[in-house]
Design an enzyme around this catalytic site. Sequence first.
Site: not given
Length: 276
Positions: A93-94
């Site tokens: 979830k960058r």
Amino acid sequence: MTKQQLFEQIQKKRSFLCVGLDSSLDKIPQHLLRYENPILEFNKQIIDATKDLCVAYKPNTAFYECYGKKGWETLTETWKYIPNDIFSIADAKRGDIGNTSAMYAETFFNEVSSEMSFDSVTVAPYMGSDSVSPFLTFKDKWVILLALTSNAGHADFQLQEVGEDRLFEKVIKISQTWATDEQMMYVVGATRGAAFGDVRKLAPDHFLLVPGVGAQGGDLGEVCKYGLNSQCGLLINSSRGIIYASQGEDFAERAREEALKLKEEMEQILVKAGLV
């Protein structure tokens, strides 16, 4: 892995199951603590028990990062242990400004520098196109963009109206100008049910990564009713319901049993849809 190759694996295995490797020292069977790397041993046994039943594995990187250097080593060795013909997802979830996202992309895609080369990574779209585009520069790698998630707080932002659209719809519309369905997927939570119909109107051909089946209460039949497309188009993730099916020495066998239940249900759905 290309979209066609992923679909071929789904047809071959008659499954669209993704096994989430959210492995934690306080939840794995205690007898594994005698190993030098208990989490890696746990992951290996889970993979060995389920690799013929699933088409994807999804380590959530938080469960590895929290252990520092040892955790990163475990994540790297876990990626290496995943068979090459199984789709690998770094659930990280960058998403940050361009030069930072470029380093995140190197982390999960460039095996030369990081010793890892996942097929895909989950990305948060909040900062816009320049926070996502660095991930799209890698050939045959995928961005899995957060769209409509399964957590209770999703409505705080994702369902807010922005002009004629809800925010998650705006995300799906705009992001399709960044990449095609050959390089981008969306996260859509299984607990969203009928909302899959709204997603499919906007993204009929994209693959959707679907967490929330099993422990979170999502219904596989309802998801497939609205979400299935001509190439299946779904990767259904189950983590806790499979990997923590038992706390005993039979944990791998029990994990296989739970995975097999889902795989058999998926096979019936694929046959009914004429996809296998």
